[in-house]
Scaffold this motif. Structure first.
Motif, PDB file in Angstrom:
ATOM      1  N   VAL A 309      28.526  42.359  93.532  1.00  0.00           N
ATOM      2  CA  VAL A 309      27.630  42.794  93.821  1.00  0.00           C
ATOM      3  C   VAL A 309      26.499  43.525  92.964  1.00  0.00           C
ATOM      4  O   VAL A 309      25.453  43.785  93.012  1.00  0.00           O
ATOM      5  CB  VAL A 309      27.976  44.037  95.383  1.00  0.00           C
ATOM      6  CG1 VAL A 309      26.933  44.064  95.406  1.00  0.00           C
ATOM      7  CG2 VAL A 309      29.251  42.688  96.110  1.00  0.00           C
ATOM      8  N   GLY A 310      27.405  44.393  92.660  1.00  0.00           N
ATOM      9  CA  GLY A 310      26.034  45.523  91.499  1.00  0.00           C
ATOM     10  C   GLY A 310      25.369  44.582  90.416  1.00  0.00           C
ATOM     11  O   GLY A 310      24.116  45.053  90.040  1.00  0.00           O
ATOM     12  N   LYS A 311      26.200  43.137  89.487  1.00  0.00           N
ATOM     13  CA  LYS A 311      25.702  42.565  88.867  1.00  0.00           C
ATOM     14  C   LYS A 311      24.290  42.238  89.927  1.00  0.00           C
ATOM     15  O   LYS A 311      23.225  41.787  88.307  1.00  0.00           O
ATOM     16  CB  LYS A 311      26.696  41.823  88.363  1.00  0.00           C
ATOM     17  CG  LYS A 311      27.776  42.039  87.970  1.00  0.00           C
ATOM     18  CD  LYS A 311      27.418  42.231  86.260  1.00  0.00           C
ATOM     19  CE  LYS A 311      28.753  42.798  85.037  1.00  0.00           C
ATOM     20  NZ  LYS A 311      28.310  43.000  83.872  1.00  0.00           N
ATOM     21  N   ASN A 312      24.478  41.565  90.556  1.00  0.00           N
ATOM     22  CA  ASN A 312      23.210  40.310  91.462  1.00  0.00           C
ATOM     23  C   ASN A 312      22.352  41.592  92.631  1.00  0.00           C
ATOM     24  O   ASN A 312      21.945  40.482  93.142  1.00  0.00           O
ATOM     25  CB  ASN A 312      23.950  39.669  91.996  1.00  0.00           C
ATOM     26  CG  ASN A 312      23.932  39.026  91.060  1.00  0.00           C
ATOM     27  OD1 ASN A 312      24.334  37.840  90.047  1.00  0.00           O
ATOM     28  ND2 ASN A 312      26.135  38.349  91.529  1.00  0.00           N
ATOM     29  N   ILE A 313      22.510  42.566  92.023  1.00  0.00           N
ATOM     30  CA  ILE A 313      22.296  43.814  93.783  1.00  0.00           C
ATOM     31  C   ILE A 313      20.595  43.619  93.115  1.00  0.00           C
ATOM     32  O   ILE A 313      19.677  43.153  94.235  1.00  0.00           O
ATOM     33  CB  ILE A 313      23.028  45.161  93.594  1.00  0.00           C
ATOM     34  CG1 ILE A 313      22.217  45.560  95.175  1.00  0.00           C
ATOM     35  CG2 ILE A 313      21.892  45.438  92.241  1.00  0.00           C
ATOM     36  CD1 ILE A 313      23.068  45.417  96.046  1.00  0.00           C
ATOM     37  N   ALA A 314      20.398  42.932  92.444  1.00  0.00           N
ATOM     38  CA  ALA A 314      18.273  43.458  92.079  1.00  0.00           C
ATOM     39  C   ALA A 314      18.057  41.734  91.443  1.00  0.00           C
ATOM     40  O   ALA A 314      17.292  41.762  91.134  1.00  0.00           O
ATOM     41  CB  ALA A 314      18.092  44.383  90.616  1.00  0.00           C
ATOM     42  N   GLY A 315      19.077  41.084  91.033  1.00  0.00           N
ATOM     43  CA  GLY A 315      18.641  39.240  91.402  1.00  0.00           C
ATOM     44  C   GLY A 315      19.518  38.797  91.175  1.00  0.00           C
ATOM     45  O   GLY A 315      21.175  38.362  89.762  1.00  0.00           O
TER      46      GLY A 315
END
Length: 452
Positions: A309-315
């Motif tokens: 989630v943290g890796k992909n939260i902005a893309g």
């Protein structure tokens, strides 16, 4: 970017840390209705059994750490509702009363799971406890001090580990399960027969294939026995361990879910609402043995999914690799590992499988000591793709379950495993590693079937 995180155990903690590490400019709000974060519930039995002396070791983070990274952490705050159109949450301050709204750009649902409480007569009697969080663990320890006859309902990992903890401390323990075998989701009969015999030899009463009909109270409303179709079992304390359900009522009807309420996510942890991410026990996982979705609440899944989630939260950055539901168990000297489907569960998932069982020593007989290893490989008919494995020994071979897990994730076949390169050193294994030998047995089985 304003991020609201609802729930903060394994997945939530991992998500917050990763978001703030990779996006320190993010405005992150955390709402947790308990008074602690990151409790390792898989350590409850070790805590109850006295193996873990200091429960502080069962927490790997705290609100102060998350706050130091930049999060606004609100403990004992309960999110009452979510408006996905307005992108806002309504939050209740449990301690001080009152509610307030917080808007978001991204919402992270890491609300976890809760023990299933079956609608059984007498379920609200005193001394019937659940086993999930830190406060419940403390209550179990407190009541177990004076309880002599303890009934565990549910023969999964948590139930079995509690059976061991109480049996080791001299309690009279009864295990009740509606299924005909313990650890049914993880192990096939060749393994559970051995474990069940060992439990009985240690004085544990096994009441298998028996559904609880009622909890019988005494005159004070305290449970005194547990009734099943086959008998009545005395109890000073009952602990329910019959499984978990996802805590997803807040998003009911607002995002795609499985029939049991588990949130469906894509390979970047996004729900069907692009502004909402989800991870952990509130979610369905991508189950690699079948290629479909399944509900498998495990801490390992939660931590990985939360980090993604943290890796992909902005893309889109890192794809979810899925899970094999790999797990390990130590029970009265047996070291047990399993991954993927077993023969019993394969049918439930619609897989046509065959299997082989091999028993061999983990290292050469010329060594001063060795130990038997019992292994089972489950593979798909037609493709010979490995879809499951189980391994058990008094010697610690559990890391081999991780090897089998990797085989499943990478869609390896029995032939791949039969001839893969493993080292040989007499202290550790044989010229053919025992996993090579197991896969070679599967190849031989197929050769003989082809000749018929």
């Amino acid at each position: 970017m304003k991020v609201v995180v609802v729930g903060c155990t394994h997945a939530g903690t991992a998500a917050v840390k990763t978001i703030l590490t990779e996006h320190p400019e993010a405005e992150v709000f955390v709402f947790e209705r308990n008074d602690n974060v990151s409790f390792l519930s898989c350590g409850i039995a070790l805590y109850v059994g006295g193996v873990v002396k200091d429960p502080a070791g069962l927490f790997y983070s705290n609100p102060e750490e998350l706050a130091s990274m930049g999060a606004t952490v609100k403990m004992e705050h309960n999110v009452q509702s979510i408006d996905t159109e307005k992108k806002s949450v309504l939050v209740e301050d449990i301690q001080n009363g009152g509610t307030f709204s917080v808007d978001y750009d991204k919402l992270v649902m890491t609300t976890g799971s809760w023990p299933i409480i079956p609608p059984i007569e007498g379920i609200k009697n005193k001394n019937i406890l659940l086993c999930k969080n830190y406060n419940q663990a403390n209550e179990i320890i407190k009541q177990a001090e004076t309880a002599e006859k303890i009934v565990i309902v549910g023969g999964g990992y948590i139930g079995i580990e509690l059976v061991e903890a109480f049996a080791e401390s001299g309690k009279k323990v009864t295990l009740i399960d509606g299924l005909d075998r313990i650890l049914n989701k993880y192990l096939d009969k060749e393994f559970t027969d051995v474990l069940e015999q060992d439990l009985q030899e240690r004085g544990v009463t096994l009441a298998l294939n028996q559904a609880v009909e009622a909890f019988i109270p005494d005159e004070t409303g305290t449970v005194k026995s547990v009734k099943t179709p086959k008998g009545e079992y005395e109890a000073d304390l009952v602990i329910l361990c019959v499984g978990f359900k996802p805590n997803t009522e807040l998003l009911s009807g607002k995002v795609e879910m499985l029939p049991n309420g588990a949130i469906v996510v894509d390979e970047y942890m996004r729900t069907s609402d692009p502004a909402i991410f989800a991870a952990g026990d509130s979610c369905a996982v991508h189950y690699n043995p079948t290629g479909g979705s399944a509900y498998i609440p495990l801490a390992t899944n939660a931590v990985r999914m939360g980090s993604l989630v943290g890796k992909n939260i902005a893309g889109e950055k890192v794809k979810y690799r899925g899970t094999q539901s790999t797990s390990g168990l130590y029970l009265f000297g047996f070291n047990i590992g399993s991954t993927g489907v077993n023969v019993g569960s394969a049918q439930h998932f619609g897989l046509d499988v065959r299997s082989v069982v091999v028993e061999d020593n983990y290292r050469p007989e010329f060594m001063p000591t060795t130990e038997k290893v019992t292994m089972k490989l489950v593979y798909e008919v037609g493709t010979n793709r490995i879809v499951g494995g189980q391994i058990m020994s008094k010697y610690d071979v559990t890391q081999s379950a991780n090897t089998l897990s990797l085989c499943i994730q990478n869609k390896m076949t029995t032939e791949d495993l039969a001839y893969v390169d493993f080292f040989f050193q007499p202290h550790f294994d044989r010229p053919w590693n025992y996993l090579n030998i197991l896969a070679q047995a599967a190849l031989e089985q197929e050769r003989k079937l082809a000749e018929k």
